[in-house]
Design an enzyme around this catalytic site. Structure first.
Site, short mmCIF file in Angstrom:
data_model
loop_
_atom_site.label_atom_id
_atom_site.label_comp_id
_atom_site.label_asym_id
_atom_site.label_seq_id
_atom_site.Cartn_x
_atom_site.Cartn_y
_atom_site.Cartn_z
N VAL A 77 -30.85 -13.57 26.15
CA VAL A 77 -32.22 -14.07 26.10
C VAL A 77 -32.96 -13.54 27.33
CG1 VAL A 77 -33.58 -16.19 26.23
CG2 VAL A 77 -31.44 -16.17 24.94
N CYS A 78 -34.12 -12.97 27.13
CA CYS A 78 -34.89 -12.42 28.26
C CYS A 78 -35.35 -13.53 29.19
CB CYS A 78 -36.10 -11.65 27.76
SG CYS A 78 -37.22 -11.20 29.10
N ILE A 79 -35.07 -13.37 30.48
CA ILE A 79 -35.37 -14.44 31.44
C ILE A 79 -36.86 -14.70 31.59
CG2 ILE A 79 -35.25 -12.91 33.48
CD1 ILE A 79 -33.92 -15.39 34.89
N ALA A 82 -38.11 -16.35 28.48
CA ALA A 82 -37.50 -17.67 28.35
C ALA A 82 -38.17 -18.68 29.28
CB ALA A 82 -36.01 -17.60 28.63
#
Lengths: 119, 143, 100
Positions: A77-79, A82
């Protein structure tokens, strides 16, 4: 063949995550290696373990978790995406991890094929 | 099982052609803003890069964007970094990375725009030229 | 090259843009709401009948089924495939482009 997947949309609002899931499953069944599934834009919502769909419907995040456990798939998941949407470690479903956007570019470089699902 | 994936994928010594295809207008949805972040991160990987604006994507780089009354972030100045990356790639003799910043002619004209309307310098390509560039790509990312 | 289109041609321009930019001989995979473009007798049926002369056109069977579209109503020459066929198309073509 090494395949990487990008999922741009969250569960339910759009079919993108369903299509990506079915595609990933079919690719594994055909003997391909899914290097990583990367979740970007609203796609980060796939990792929210607090989602409780009605019992006669699919549970999208749980389904990803199970697929990942069964076949050792890296769900990232892209930080930045997110954090923007309140997806943090404490609500992250099993099998997902949060990391940088560079992990998507890595897919493009390392995989033989990159397939995008979105809206 | 999460620990098994802390590592990164092997990317050393591989150079591919990456295209970032923008077809959506800014502000009405987040795609334009977040794909911009994608392009900026990818620059660090020194891959050949083609950023393409077509269909409503051409509106992303329109001059004069003022978001103050909407309360949204104006991310149009950041396109200047794309242009800097492109210029750096062209000037640096040690790095032979190729950058393209492209607007599709048909999309631009259909919206009554000209290259002077954009915040950055662009290559205007017609559909046939863009088709050729697209066919040369290894990876096409979109939002 | 493989192009995927997932939006209805009656709502969005994704398919139109795809047909403008796709090269001769490219494959086009219609999934999700784009499966409506594969049906006979619609306002885009002539466009699609023409498209299959220049491109190989595929449509996602499970997405037709989900929407109550009979496979018999698909335009002749458009191939119905499942997710496994979609995977084969991705493998067969070096690059995939999603017209989102």
């Amino acid at each position: 063949m090494k395949i990487g997947i990008l999922v741009n949309e969250g569960p339910f609002n759009h079919q993108a995550s369903d299509s990506a899931y079915q595609f990933t499953k079919a690719a594994i069944e055909k003997g391909h290696q899914v290097l990583r599934v990367f979740f970007y834009y609203d796609g980060v919502n796939n990792a929210n373990k607090l989602a409780e769909p009605q019992s006669d419907d699919r549970n999208v995040s749980k389904r990803w978790t199970e697929l990942a456990k069964q076949h050792r798939i890296d769900l990232v998941v892209c930080i930045a995406a997110a954090l923007r949407r309140g997806i943090k470690e404490d609500i992250l479903a099993d099998g997902f991890r949060i990391s940088g956007l560079g992990q998507l570019i890595e897919i493009g470089i390392a995989a033989d094929r990159t397939v995008v699902f979105g809206d | 099982m999460e620990d098994e994936f802390q590592g990164t994928l092997e990317t050393e010594g591989v150079r591919k052609n990456f295209m970032f295809l923008n077809r959506k207008a800014p502000y009405g949805s987040i795609y334009a803003q977040e794909i911009q972040e994608m392009v900026l991160i990818s620059a660090a990987f020194e891959q050949n890069t083609a950023v393409v604006f077509m269909d409503d994507g051409v509106y992303q780089i329109k001059k004069g964007q003022d978001t103050s009354a909407t309360g949204m972030k104006n991310f149009s100045p950041t396109y200047g970094i794309f242009q800097m990356e492109k210029e750096d790639a062209e000037e640096d003799e040690d790095v032979d990375v190729v950058w393209h910043i492209v607007v599709e002619k048909e999309s631009m004209e259909a919206r009554g725009l000209t290259p002077e309307d954009f915040v950055i310098d662009v290559e205007v390509m017609d559909a046939a030229e863009l088709q050729k560039l697209m066919a040369e790509q290894d990876v096409i990312l979109t939002g | 090259m493989l192009h995927t289109v997932n939006k209805s041609p009656f709502e969005r321009t994704n398919l139109k843009s795809c047909l403008r930019l796709a090269g001769k001989g490219d494959a086009i995979m219609l999934i999700e709401d784009a499966v409506y473009a594969a049906v006979q007798g619609t306002a885009v049926a002539d466009t699609m009948a023409g498209a299959k002369d220049d491109f190989q056109v595929y449509v996602m069977g499970p997405d037709l089924d989900a929407r109550g579209i009979s496979r018999d109503s698909v335009i002749d020459g458009i191939n119905v495939v499942g997710y496994d066929g979609f995977v084969d198309l991705v493998v067969e073509h070096e690059t995939s482009q999603a017209w989102l």
